[in-house]
Scaffold this active site. Structure first.
Site, PDB file in Angstrom:
ATOM      1  N   SER A  39       0.627  -1.457   0.125  1.00 59.64           N
ATOM      2  CA  SER A  39       0.096   0.066  -0.108  1.00 59.64           C
ATOM      3  C   SER A  39       0.496   1.331  -0.005  1.00 59.64           C
ATOM      4  O   SER A  39       1.579   1.622   1.012  1.00 59.64           O
ATOM      5  CB  SER A  39      -0.862  -0.100   1.232  1.00 59.64           C
ATOM      6  OG  SER A  39      -1.386  -1.150   0.771  1.00 59.64           O
ATOM      7  N   HIS A  70      -3.635   0.814  -4.355  1.00 56.68           N
ATOM      8  CA  HIS A  70      -3.205  -0.433  -4.978  1.00 56.68           C
ATOM      9  C   HIS A  70      -3.115  -0.200  -7.225  1.00 56.68           C
ATOM     10  O   HIS A  70      -4.796   0.179  -7.318  1.00 56.68           O
ATOM     11  CB  HIS A  70      -4.069  -1.413  -5.004  1.00 56.68           C
ATOM     12  CG  HIS A  70      -3.668  -2.111  -3.772  1.00 56.68           C
ATOM     13  ND1 HIS A  70      -2.552  -3.009  -3.222  1.00 56.68           N
ATOM     14  CD2 HIS A  70      -3.809  -1.466  -2.449  1.00 56.68           C
ATOM     15  CE1 HIS A  70      -1.789  -3.113  -1.883  1.00 56.68           C
ATOM     16  NE2 HIS A  70      -2.459  -2.026  -1.538  1.00 56.68           N
ATOM     17  N   HIS A  92      -5.292  -9.292  -1.273  1.00 60.71           N
ATOM     18  CA  HIS A  92      -5.588  -9.843   0.103  1.00 60.71           C
ATOM     19  C   HIS A  92      -7.144 -10.935   0.115  1.00 60.71           C
ATOM     20  O   HIS A  92      -7.719 -10.714  -0.456  1.00 60.71           O
ATOM     21  CB  HIS A  92      -5.858  -8.759   0.580  1.00 60.71           C
ATOM     22  CG  HIS A  92      -5.258  -7.333   0.836  1.00 60.71           C
ATOM     23  ND1 HIS A  92      -5.301  -6.821  -0.659  1.00 60.71           N
ATOM     24  CD2 HIS A  92      -4.016  -6.740   1.477  1.00 60.71           C
ATOM     25  CE1 HIS A  92      -3.846  -5.919  -0.225  1.00 60.71           C
ATOM     26  NE2 HIS A  92      -3.384  -6.029   0.560  1.00 60.71           N
ATOM     27  N   TYR A  94      -9.235 -10.271   2.958  1.00 60.17           N
ATOM     28  CA  TYR A  94     -10.596  -9.736   3.364  1.00 60.17           C
ATOM     29  C   TYR A  94     -11.052  -8.856   2.166  1.00 60.17           C
ATOM     30  O   TYR A  94     -11.980  -8.350   1.897  1.00 60.17           O
ATOM     31  CB  TYR A  94     -10.053  -8.255   3.885  1.00 60.17           C
ATOM     32  CG  TYR A  94      -8.833  -6.963   3.394  1.00 60.17           C
ATOM     33  CD1 TYR A  94      -9.716  -6.767   2.692  1.00 60.17           C
ATOM     34  CD2 TYR A  94      -7.379  -6.934   4.090  1.00 60.17           C
ATOM     35  CE1 TYR A  94      -8.376  -5.334   1.845  1.00 60.17           C
ATOM     36  CE2 TYR A  94      -6.464  -6.096   2.933  1.00 60.17           C
ATOM     37  CZ  TYR A  94      -7.519  -5.127   2.575  1.00 60.17           C
ATOM     38  OH  TYR A  94      -6.410  -4.465   1.690  1.00 60.17           O
ATOM     39  N   GLU A  95     -10.351  -9.078   0.677  1.00 62.33           N
ATOM     40  CA  GLU A  95     -11.132  -8.849  -0.467  1.00 62.33           C
ATOM     41  C   GLU A  95     -11.982  -9.321  -0.770  1.00 62.33           C
ATOM     42  O   GLU A  95     -13.248  -9.779  -1.411  1.00 62.33           O
ATOM     43  CB  GLU A  95      -9.870  -8.412  -1.761  1.00 62.33           C
ATOM     44  CG  GLU A  95      -9.359  -7.504  -1.741  1.00 62.33           C
ATOM     45  CD  GLU A  95      -8.508  -7.551  -2.163  1.00 62.33           C
ATOM     46  OE1 GLU A  95      -8.796  -7.041  -3.168  1.00 62.33           O
ATOM     47  OE2 GLU A  95      -7.123  -7.782  -2.369  1.00 62.33           O
ATOM     48  N   ALA A 122       2.436  -2.518   3.956  1.00 59.43           N
ATOM     49  CA  ALA A 122       2.337  -1.687   5.489  1.00 59.43           C
ATOM     50  C   ALA A 122       1.819  -2.090   6.430  1.00 59.43           C
ATOM     51  O   ALA A 122       1.238  -3.209   6.283  1.00 59.43           O
ATOM     52  CB  ALA A 122       1.482  -0.433   4.552  1.00 59.43           C
ATOM     53  N   MET A 225      -1.535  -7.787   7.829  1.00 62.84           N
ATOM     54  CA  MET A 225      -2.834  -7.620   5.911  1.00 62.84           C
ATOM     55  C   MET A 225      -1.657  -8.544   5.012  1.00 62.84           C
ATOM     56  O   MET A 225      -3.350  -9.298   3.958  1.00 62.84           O
ATOM     57  CB  MET A 225      -3.998  -7.192   5.734  1.00 62.84           C
ATOM     58  CG  MET A 225      -5.087  -6.515   7.168  1.00 62.84           C
ATOM     59  SD  MET A 225      -6.148  -5.787   6.635  1.00 62.84           S
ATOM     60  CE  MET A 225      -6.265  -5.114   8.758  1.00 62.84           C
ATOM     61  N   SER A 226      -0.792  -9.188   4.838  1.00 62.38           N
ATOM     62  CA  SER A 226      -0.589  -9.640   3.057  1.00 62.38           C
ATOM     63  C   SER A 226       0.820 -10.209   3.409  1.00 62.38           C
ATOM     64  O   SER A 226       1.287 -10.510   4.915  1.00 62.38           O
ATOM     65  CB  SER A 226      -0.639  -8.177   2.571  1.00 62.38           C
ATOM     66  OG  SER A 226       0.928  -7.784   3.055  1.00 62.38           O
ATOM     67  N   ASN A 249       1.956   3.427  10.869  1.00 63.57           N
ATOM     68  CA  ASN A 249       1.093   3.105  12.219  1.00 63.57           C
ATOM     69  C   ASN A 249       1.480   3.389  13.397  1.00 63.57           C
ATOM     70  O   ASN A 249       2.459   1.785  13.272  1.00 63.57           O
ATOM     71  CB  ASN A 249      -0.743   3.421  11.916  1.00 63.57           C
ATOM     72  CG  ASN A 249      -1.326   1.965  11.831  1.00 63.57           C
ATOM     73  OD1 ASN A 249      -0.581   1.795  10.685  1.00 63.57           O
ATOM     74  ND2 ASN A 249      -1.488   1.603  12.608  1.00 63.57           N
ATOM     75  N   HIS A 263      -6.678   3.927   6.553  1.00 66.27           N
ATOM     76  CA  HIS A 263      -5.824   3.553   6.034  1.00 66.27           C
ATOM     77  C   HIS A 263      -5.391   5.122   5.003  1.00 66.27           C
ATOM     78  O   HIS A 263      -4.556   4.887   4.617  1.00 66.27           O
ATOM     79  CB  HIS A 263      -6.920   3.293   4.865  1.00 66.27           C
ATOM     80  CG  HIS A 263      -6.712   2.109   2.966  1.00 66.27           C
ATOM     81  ND1 HIS A 263      -5.810   1.531   3.507  1.00 66.27           N
ATOM     82  CD2 HIS A 263      -6.646   2.748   2.415  1.00 66.27           C
ATOM     83  CE1 HIS A 263      -4.914   0.921   2.308  1.00 66.27           C
ATOM     84  NE2 HIS A 263      -5.738   1.737   1.855  1.00 66.27           N
TER      85      HIS A 263
HETATM   86  N1  HPA Z   1      -2.719  -3.530  11.181  1.00 64.45           N
HETATM   87  C1  HPA Z   1      -2.489  -4.212  10.687  1.00 64.45           C
HETATM   88  N2  HPA Z   1      -2.777  -3.771   9.521  1.00 64.45           N
HETATM   89  C2  HPA Z   1      -1.866  -3.095   8.708  1.00 64.45           C
HETATM   90  C3  HPA Z   1      -1.972  -2.012   9.637  1.00 64.45           C
HETATM   91  C4  HPA Z   1      -2.225  -2.391  11.293  1.00 64.45           C
HETATM   92  O1  HPA Z   1      -2.191  -1.289  12.235  1.00 64.45           O
HETATM   93  N3  HPA Z   1      -1.501  -0.741   9.430  1.00 64.45           N
HETATM   94  C5  HPA Z   1      -1.209  -0.994   7.822  1.00 64.45           C
HETATM   95  N4  HPA Z   1      -1.667  -2.155   7.833  1.00 64.45           N
END
Ligand code: HPA
Length: 296
Positions: A39, A70, A92, A94-95, A122, A225-226, A249, A263
């Site tokens: 991302s 993306h 992903h 979650y898609e 990320a 998540m990847s 983050n 996001h």
């Molecule tokens: N959690 C899960 N996935 C992420 C995060 C997070 O804090 N930041 C970027 N992708």
């Protein structure tokens, strides 16, 4: 909405071969390095010389990227003279795709001749020493969906790709990790380069405070998540893997905190570090195969 074939296809050898044949007949480039842009890190693909891009929607058997941030295309080109293929956008859990579909590009890359995979993502920082903007070299992972049987290698094994029970204790290539640290030192990036353990979750909801505390206690330094599903399939097929997390983050660990993961913050951090990340990766690629033992 996903089509029926997108939900039912399972990334068989024949499907992957059809896709690889289609790509081979549409480009002359024969990549040995595969790159996956996370991302906000699609800029890596812009470093490729003489790029040839294929939209995912035009490639037979490829899923389509549904995530904001993306681009959804496969870019072939050369990076410092080395033939590469770059996923600008990944898939992903979650898609809603079956996990085998998410990882289909790794098998296609293998059939195209890719030997080394470089993956970026990320991630949220769980390690309290990590700051937003740090870059973490993955030394290991925790495959949380795997604990519940959600593993891209579940189901019949196709020996043409790899063995039934692949080893994962050497998932992240030690020499490539060392190379990353050496290059980071030369470029003056050592103060933000870290090394740690990445934990994958299914998403798309970000973690609760209790979940972050638990993951941290379990030994994870970052959460996302990847990447892990792709690494499992790439290692199964015998490709070397190197992965980087951009800490976009800090995971919220404290009930008094006003911070919230979102996001947009993830994408903005990617944009800020994008050039440095691209330089780190491209310099690493330029050194692959250049050491005395030809073993990078
Ligand atoms: N959690 C899960 N996935 C992420 C995060 C997070 O804090 N930041 C970027 N992708």
């Amino acid at each position: 909405m996903l089509s029926v074939s997108e939900v039912t296809s399972r990334g068989s050898y024949e499907e992957c071969q059809t896709t690889a044949d289609w790509l081979r007949s549409n480009t002359q480039i024969r990549p040995t390095v595969g790159i996956v842009c996370g991302s906000g890190m699609g800029g890596l693909a812009e470093m490729l010389k003489d790029p040839q891009a294929f939209k995912y929607s035009d490639i037979p058997n490829f899923p389509k990227s549904t995530v904001h941030g993306h681009a959804g295309q496969l870019v072939f080109g050369t990076l410092k003279g080395r033939p590469c293929v770059c996923m600008q956008g990944r898939f992903h859990l979650y898609e809603g795709y079956p996990i085998q579909k998410i990882t289909l590009p790794m098998r296609v890359f293998k059939l195209l001749g890719v030997e080394t995979m470089i993956l970026t993502n990320a991630a949220g920082g769980l390690n309290q020493d990590y700051k937003v903007g740090d870059v973490m070299v993955l030394k290991d992972h925790i495959n949380m969906p795997g604990f519940a049987g959600i593993n891209p290698l579940a189901g019949p094994n196709d020996d043409r790709f790899g063995v039934r029970f692949p080893c994962m204790s050497d998932a992240y290539d030690r020499k490539l990790r060392q190379l990353a640290h050496d290059v980071a030192e030369e470029l003056g990036y050592s103060d933000f380069l870290r090394e740690g353990v990445y934990c994958v979750l299914g998403g798309p909801s970000f973690e609760t405070i209790a979940e972050c505390r638990m993951l941290h206690r379990l030994g994870a330094d970052a959460v996302g998540m990847s990447t892990v599903h792709e690494v499992i399939v790439a290692r199964h097929a015998g490709m070397r893997c190197f992965a980087l997390s951009l800490i976009s983050n800090r995971a919220v660990m404290d009930y008094d905190s006003e911070e919230k993961a979102n996001h947009e913050e993830v994408l903005e951090t990617g944009r800020q570090r994008a050039d440095q990340l691209a330089r780190l990766v491209s310099t690493m690629v330029s050194r692959l195969g250049n050491d005395n033992n030809n073993s990078f």
